[in-house]
Every structure is written in C-alpha cells, then in structure tokens.
Design a protein around this motif. Structure first.
Motif, mmCIF file in Angstrom:
data_model
loop_
_atom_site.group_PDB
_atom_site.id
_atom_site.type_symbol
_atom_site.label_atom_id
_atom_site.label_comp_id
_atom_site.label_asym_id
_atom_site.label_seq_id
_atom_site.Cartn_x
_atom_site.Cartn_y
_atom_site.Cartn_z
ATOM 1 N N GLU A 1 -10.626 -0.557 8.926
ATOM 2 C CA GLU A 1 -11.450 -1.727 8.636
ATOM 3 C C GLU A 1 -11.486 -2.668 9.826
ATOM 4 O OE1 GLU A 1 -10.786 -3.519 4.741
ATOM 5 O OE2 GLU A 1 -9.689 -1.705 4.181
ATOM 6 N N GLY A 2 -12.589 -3.398 9.941
ATOM 7 C CA GLY A 2 -12.714 -4.407 10.976
ATOM 8 C C GLY A 2 -13.060 -3.860 12.347
ATOM 9 N N VAL A 3 -13.569 -2.639 12.407
ATOM 10 C CA VAL A 3 -13.912 -2.030 13.684
ATOM 11 C C VAL A 3 -15.308 -2.483 14.100
ATOM 12 C CG1 VAL A 3 -14.328 0.152 14.886
ATOM 13 C CG2 VAL A 3 -12.473 -0.025 13.225
ATOM 14 N N LEU A 4 -15.426 -2.941 15.318
ATOM 15 C CA LEU A 4 -16.731 -3.311 15.855
ATOM 16 C C LEU A 4 -17.369 -2.064 16.443
ATOM 17 C CD1 LEU A 4 -15.902 -6.686 17.621
ATOM 18 C CD2 LEU A 4 -16.977 -6.337 15.399
ATOM 19 N N ARG A 5 -18.496 -1.674 15.863
ATOM 20 C CA ARG A 5 -19.240 -0.508 16.334
ATOM 21 C C ARG A 5 -20.662 -0.951 16.625
ATOM 22 N NH1 ARG A 5 -16.631 0.945 11.606
ATOM 23 N NH2 ARG A 5 -15.160 2.647 11.719
ATOM 24 N N SER A 6 -21.326 -0.211 17.472
ATOM 25 C CA SER A 6 -22.754 -0.454 17.666
ATOM 26 C C SER A 6 -23.470 0.013 16.404
ATOM 27 C CB SER A 6 -23.270 0.321 18.884
ATOM 28 O OG SER A 6 -23.251 1.722 18.610
ATOM 29 N N ALA A 7 -24.725 -0.390 16.254
ATOM 30 C CA ALA A 7 -25.514 0.070 15.106
ATOM 31 C C ALA A 7 -25.584 1.595 15.102
ATOM 32 C CB ALA A 7 -26.908 -0.547 15.148
ATOM 33 N N GLU A 8 -25.795 2.181 16.260
ATOM 34 C CA GLU A 8 -25.866 3.638 16.376
ATOM 35 C C GLU A 8 -24.563 4.287 15.909
ATOM 36 O OE1 GLU A 8 -27.176 7.403 16.975
ATOM 37 O OE2 GLU A 8 -28.413 5.610 17.096
ATOM 38 N N GLU A 9 -23.436 3.772 16.377
ATOM 39 C CA GLU A 9 -22.136 4.323 15.981
ATOM 40 C C GLU A 9 -21.905 4.159 14.481
ATOM 41 O OE1 GLU A 9 -19.454 3.551 19.984
ATOM 42 O OE2 GLU A 9 -19.942 1.844 18.681
ATOM 43 N N SER A 10 -22.273 3.005 13.943
ATOM 44 C CA SER A 10 -22.097 2.759 12.509
ATOM 45 C C SER A 10 -22.916 3.731 11.682
ATOM 46 C CB SER A 10 -22.503 1.320 12.163
ATOM 47 O OG SER A 10 -21.644 0.396 12.780
ATOM 48 N N LEU A 11 -24.171 3.919 12.058
ATOM 49 C CA LEU A 11 -25.036 4.827 11.305
ATOM 50 C C LEU A 11 -24.561 6.274 11.417
ATOM 51 C CD1 LEU A 11 -28.443 3.200 12.173
ATOM 52 C CD2 LEU A 11 -27.404 3.344 9.884
ATOM 53 N N ARG A 12 -24.156 6.675 12.611
ATOM 54 C CA ARG A 12 -23.686 8.045 12.810
ATOM 55 C C ARG A 12 -22.413 8.305 11.985
ATOM 56 N NH1 ARG A 12 -24.383 8.527 18.066
ATOM 57 N NH2 ARG A 12 -22.472 7.431 18.555
ATOM 58 N N GLU A 13 -21.460 7.370 12.028
ATOM 59 C CA GLU A 13 -20.207 7.544 11.284
ATOM 60 C C GLU A 13 -20.452 7.482 9.776
ATOM 61 O OE1 GLU A 13 -16.023 8.072 10.638
ATOM 62 O OE2 GLU A 13 -17.487 8.706 12.127
ATOM 63 N N ALA A 14 -21.279 6.555 9.321
ATOM 64 C CA ALA A 14 -21.577 6.452 7.894
ATOM 65 C C ALA A 14 -22.260 7.725 7.398
ATOM 66 C CB ALA A 14 -22.442 5.231 7.612
ATOM 67 N N GLN A 15 -23.198 8.263 8.174
ATOM 68 C CA GLN A 15 -23.883 9.494 7.768
ATOM 69 C C GLN A 15 -22.911 10.659 7.695
ATOM 70 O OE1 GLN A 15 -27.510 9.733 6.990
ATOM 71 N NE2 GLN A 15 -26.353 11.276 5.862
ATOM 72 N N ARG A 16 -22.016 10.759 8.662
ATOM 73 C CA ARG A 16 -21.016 11.834 8.644
ATOM 74 C C ARG A 16 -20.166 11.753 7.377
ATOM 75 N NH1 ARG A 16 -15.877 12.702 9.261
ATOM 76 N NH2 ARG A 16 -15.334 10.580 9.867
ATOM 77 N N LEU A 17 -19.737 10.551 7.040
ATOM 78 C CA LEU A 17 -18.908 10.366 5.854
ATOM 79 C C LEU A 17 -19.689 10.660 4.571
ATOM 80 C CD1 LEU A 17 -17.054 7.188 7.094
ATOM 81 C CD2 LEU A 17 -15.984 9.408 6.617
#
Length: 157
Positions: free
Chosen positions: A37-53
């Motif tokens: 929790e509390g990780v600062l990610r770029s929008a691209e990183e957030s979307l890529r990680e959320a999609q993977r999960l």
C-alpha cells in the motif's frame, strides 16, 4: 481484550494473511502476497499492475493498486481512479458471492468513471467498462454459483 495490529498512531494494520479475494485467513496460514500500500506508480504502471491482478483473479489486490492511484493522482482524475477501484471491489464481492454488494459497487464505479468517457484518459475504455459493469451488475442474480474473479475480470483498456 486481544492485542490488535496497530501502528504507532493507533491505526489498524492488516497483518493477517489474506486469500486471493482479500478474505482474512488465520494468523500463520499461507496467504497470497498483498500489493504493497501507498506505492506511487505512474498511471501506466497502475493500470498494468491492476490488469495483471484482475487477470490473475485477485481483484481485491487490484483494488489496492487502483486505490493508491486514486489517493496520489491528480485531483482532476481522482473520481476516475476511485471508480476503477470500486469496479475491482465489485468483482471481489461478486466472486465472494455477495451479489447485492457487487451490484452496488459495480454501479457506483460505473457512475464515477462515466464522466471520463469522452476523454479516454490513459487509454482506459471507459465506455466499455461502464457497459461491462452495468451488464454484470444486472446479471449477477442469474448465477447459481458465484463466478470466479478471473471469469468476470474486465479489460481496463
């Protein structure tokens, strides 16, 4: 009163292991690694990680990634990220068998992202996600068994 996991300011910590849908397991049980929790990610990183999960059937964990983006992102995008996080929680509730909770979160998430449909921020398929969420919310009561999270995972883009 049993000791509870608290930080130095008295806020509850989530130290118990969790399953893939975020349900707490007994202490010492093997759980699924949680998204930090509390990780600062770029929008691209957030979307890529959320999609993977989401694809891996872990929408609760995807919600945590999207929640970080919601809390740390630009003010003008907060409702977008909040809505995406709500969609992930809706999938979590659906897979847990909580049809009413799932329908409510899916509808709320769709309502929160809908104003972004014309802008398609970060390549997010807002129109498609709204349609997916509303269709899923309306159809959950027809399932005999709860769907698996991977079966109903949306495509964010």
């Amino acid at each position: 009163m049993a000791d509870r996991d608290r930080d130095s300011e008295g806020r509850a910590l989530n130290a118990r292991p969790r399953d893939g849908l975020g349900r707490p397991l007994p202490y010492g049980a093997p759980g699924v690694a949680r998204a930090p929790e509390g990780v600062l990610r770029s929008a691209e990183e957030s979307l890529r990680e959320a999609q993977r999960l989401l694809d891996d059937g872990m929408p609760f964990h995807a919600h945590e990634v999207l929640e970080d983006a919601w809390k740390s992102g630009p003010v003008e995008e907060r409702e977008l990220w909040r809505g995406l996080a709500q969609l992930a929680v809706g999938v979590t509730h659906a897979a847990r068998g909580n049809r009413a909770g799932a329908a409510a979160l899916l509808s709320r998430g769709a309502d929160n992202i809908a104003p972004f449909a014309d802008a398609t921020p970060h390549g997010i398929d807002v129109t498609g996600l709204c349609e997916w969420a509303r269709t899923l919310a309306a159809g959950l009561h027809g399932h005999e068994r709860p769907p698996t999270a991977a079966e109903i995972a949306p495509r964010l883009r």
